[in-house]
Write an enzyme that holds these catalytic residues in place. Structure first.
Site, PDB file in Angstrom:
ATOM      1  N   GLY A  22       0.797  -1.223   0.000  1.00 18.28           N
ATOM      2  CA  GLY A  22       0.000   0.000   0.000  1.00 18.28           C
ATOM      3  C   GLY A  22       0.828   1.270   0.000  1.00 18.28           C
ATOM      4  N   TYR A  23       0.156   2.383   0.304  1.00 16.64           N
ATOM      5  CA  TYR A  23       0.712   3.727   0.144  1.00 16.64           C
ATOM      6  C   TYR A  23       1.234   3.843  -1.288  1.00 16.64           C
ATOM      7  CZ  TYR A  23       1.697   8.201   2.192  1.00 16.64           C
ATOM      8  OH  TYR A  23       1.659   9.530   2.496  1.00 16.64           O
ATOM      9  N   HIS A  28       3.954   1.317  -8.153  1.00 20.26           N
ATOM     10  CA  HIS A  28       2.883   0.319  -7.999  1.00 20.26           C
ATOM     11  C   HIS A  28       1.885   0.430  -9.156  1.00 20.26           C
ATOM     12  CE1 HIS A  28       3.825   1.169  -3.560  1.00 20.26           C
ATOM     13  NE2 HIS A  28       4.070  -0.123  -3.655  1.00 20.26           N
ATOM     14  N   SER A 176       9.458   4.933  -3.802  1.00 18.27           N
ATOM     15  CA  SER A 176       9.314   4.006  -2.686  1.00 18.27           C
ATOM     16  C   SER A 176       8.355   4.631  -1.685  1.00 18.27           C
ATOM     17  CB  SER A 176      10.670   3.784  -2.007  1.00 18.27           C
ATOM     18  OG  SER A 176      10.484   3.191  -0.732  1.00 18.27           O
TER      19      SER A 176
HETATM   20  P1  AMP Z   1       5.834  -2.698  -1.748  1.00 15.97           P
HETATM   21  O1  AMP Z   1       4.513  -2.049  -1.581  1.00 15.97           O
HETATM   22  O2  AMP Z   1       6.997  -1.819  -1.462  1.00 15.97           O
HETATM   23  O3  AMP Z   1       5.911  -4.042  -1.076  1.00 15.97           O
HETATM   24  O4  AMP Z   1       5.977  -3.005  -3.310  1.00 15.97           O
HETATM   25  C1  AMP Z   1       4.986  -3.733  -3.983  1.00 15.97           C
HETATM   26  C2  AMP Z   1       5.474  -4.043  -5.381  1.00 15.97           C
HETATM   27  O5  AMP Z   1       5.765  -2.825  -6.076  1.00 15.97           O
HETATM   28  C3  AMP Z   1       6.769  -4.864  -5.398  1.00 15.97           C
HETATM   29  O6  AMP Z   1       6.716  -5.815  -6.455  1.00 15.97           O
HETATM   30  C4  AMP Z   1       7.821  -3.812  -5.669  1.00 15.97           C
HETATM   31  O7  AMP Z   1       8.969  -4.331  -6.314  1.00 15.97           O
HETATM   32  C5  AMP Z   1       7.072  -2.867  -6.589  1.00 15.97           C
HETATM   33  N1  AMP Z   1       7.674  -1.533  -6.585  1.00 15.97           N
HETATM   34  C6  AMP Z   1       7.969  -0.762  -5.505  1.00 15.97           C
HETATM   35  N2  AMP Z   1       8.560   0.387  -5.893  1.00 15.97           N
HETATM   36  C7  AMP Z   1       8.644   0.344  -7.250  1.00 15.97           C
HETATM   37  C8  AMP Z   1       9.148   1.226  -8.255  1.00 15.97           C
HETATM   38  N3  AMP Z   1       9.709   2.394  -7.941  1.00 15.97           N
HETATM   39  N4  AMP Z   1       9.064   0.845  -9.543  1.00 15.97           N
HETATM   40  C9  AMP Z   1       8.508  -0.345  -9.878  1.00 15.97           C
HETATM   41  N5  AMP Z   1       8.009  -1.223  -8.983  1.00 15.97           N
HETATM   42  C10 AMP Z   1       8.068  -0.888  -7.695  1.00 15.97           C
END
Ligand code: AMP
Length: 270
Positions: A22-23, A28, A176
């Site tokens: 999330g967030y 995403h 991020s």
């Molecule tokens: P998270 O919410 O951080 O667990 O990320 C969820 C998904 O989004 C994971 O597959 C991450 O690799 C992907 N993700 C996070 N940040 C990015 C980004 N800047 N570009 C592409 N994918 C991302």
């Protein structure tokens, strides 16, 4: 969720799953759009997974905004938002974890013991609940992507893993959810991570193949910023995550750095 997913499959839909904490940001959303291109129905899960956070990490203060996430996810092509509760995912007596040997101990795994067990366990559970035809992950979390591909092969999971490229802010910082923790000074110093990785790629493209020299330069560039401290810089084979001495196609150069109190990761694949 299981009943809904089963009904979709029985009606002939290919279900695409995008697991997130999330967030949501543009990184995403790019994965959700990719899933929407490849699948008939897109399920986005939002679950801040306690088992992948260490005891001194940011589980409690991890940013959350479900209403905004729901709006953004829908706009990007999400059909079903799956937001389980911790008590549903880990009811009392829960005792099973998925551990991927070797790959989980390297890079981030060395500094975050148990992190990838938490990631793999929750992703395996999400796969078992949703049974998607495909699942989309980001290259931003390069080690996570390799580990999940390994898990899916090793456990004969009938799902295609699709990777989406890293989405960056206009100034190059990898998006991020944790960027929200950065003060203006820290954010400015965090730019050194992408600058150092971009420079490494340029040196490689200009003919440099000595991994040691490229890794050292990245470390120096990042550590030169007052708020930034390198945790690791490694040049590894993108599949095995073993260190390489000679850069070549398929080498991943991965960085983790602490900027102020925030741990950031980024990588380039040559
Ligand atoms: P998270 O919410 O951080 O667990 O990320 C969820 C998904 O989004 C994971 O597959 C991450 O690799 C992907 N993700 C996070 N940040 C990015 C980004 N800047 N570009 C592409 N994918 C991302």
């Amino acid at each position: 969720m299981r009943a809904r997913a089963r009904a979709l499959r029985e009606s002939g839909d290919v279900v695409g799953l995008v697991p997130t904490m999330g967030y949501l940001h543009e990184g995403h959303l790019s994965l959700i759009r990719l899933a929407a291109e490849l699948a008939d129905t897109v399920v986005v899960s939002i679950f801040v997974n306690p088992t992948q956070f260490g005891p001194a990490e940011d589980y409690e203060r991890y940013p959350r905004d479900l209403e905004r996430d729901a709006r953004l996810a829908e706009g990007a092509g999400c059909d079903v938002l799956f937001v389980p509760e911790v008590a549903d995912m880990y009811p009392e007596g829960h005792a099973t974890a998925v551990h991927i040997e070797r790959l989980s101990e390297k890079l981030c795994g060395a500094q975050r013991p148990g992190h990838f067990d938490g990631v793999c366990t929750v992703v395996a559970k999400l796969m078992n609940i949703v049974e998607p035809g495909l699942a989309v992950f980001g290259q931003k979390d390069g080690q996570q992507a390799v580990i999940i591909e390994r898990m899916v092969d090793d456990l004969n999971m009938d799902v295609t893993i699709v990777l989406g490229p890293t989405v960056r802010e206009p100034d190059g910082l990898a998006m991020s959810s944790r960027n929200t923790y950065l003060s203006p000074d820290e954010r400015s110093d965090a730019l050194s991570i992408n600058e150092a990785l971009s420079e490494a790629r340029e040196r490689y493209e200009a003919g440099e193949t000595d991994a040691g020299s490229v890794v050292d330069r990245i470390r120096v560039t990042i550590d030169a910023r007052p708020k930034a401290r390198v945790e690791y810089v490694s040049a590894v084979d993108r599949r095995t995550l073993d260190d390489v001495r000679v850069l070549g196609p398929g080498t991943m150069i991965a960085v983790a750095a602490r900027v102020g109190g925030t741990r950031l990761i980024d990588n380039v694949v040559l």
